[in-house]
Design a protein around this motif. Structure first.
Motif: not given
Length: 167
Positions: A1-7, A14-17, A22-29, A163-164
């Motif tokens: 799981m990847i958590v970005c904490t400083k939204k 744009d950075l998020y997009q 990409w990560y959910p498409a690669l199997g990560y939450e 794959i990104p």
């Protein structure tokens, strides 16, 4: 799981997009949260991930691990500091701790100030990522590093935007 904490510090989505989608498409939450808890629905979903589980927070100095845990615990239990202006990164504050949360346990680990891949062998990295390992057997060469080899499945998946490619 990847958590970005400083939204709350991101000026544009744009950075998020560009990167985090990409990560959910690669199997990560992936969770993109603010410790200011401004998105209650996302926080409710995020909190439920820890129910009845043993979890560990790890990440770079100043990434928001302790602040996130304070928010989850609804108390200022863990010491936090501002980002060092001189170094441009976080200051080490966590030594280690284990906390009860939602009938489970969560650990706040000491962090790292830098992340370095210099000591890793290229052959090991070529199969380290689960999405590489999943398709690497389809490369023509068993020792494919996914760099310049012909008939490389990983390079083909990058070309197909499966794959990104982050350059």
């Amino acid at each position: 799981m990847i958590v970005c904490t400083k939204k709350d510090l991101v000026q544009t989505e744009d950075l998020y997009q560009k990167y985090f989608n990409w990560y959910p498409a690669l199997g990560y939450e992936v969770y993109f949260i603010s410790n200011k808890k401004d998105d209650k629905k996302t926080w409710q979903q995020f909190e439920q991930l820890f129910q009845n589980k043993i979890s560990v927070f790890t990440g770079q100095t100043g990434s928001g691990k302790s602040s996130t845990l304070n928010t989850l615990l609804q108390a200022e239990i863990i010491k936090t500091q501002e980002i060092s202006k001189a170094l441009g990164r976080g200051k080490h504050t966590t030594t280690s701790a284990l906390y009860e949360l939602l009938h489970g346990m969560i650990a706040d680990t000491p962090c790292f100030s830098t992340f370095d891949l210099r000591d890793y062998e290229k052959s090991g990295l070529a199969r380290t990522y689960h999405f590489f390992n999943q398709y690497a057997s389809e490369c023509k060469f068993r020792t494919c590093l996914h760099l310049h080899e012909p008939h490389c499945k990983i390079k083909a998946l990058v070309q197909e935007n499966i794959i990104p490619h982050f350059l």
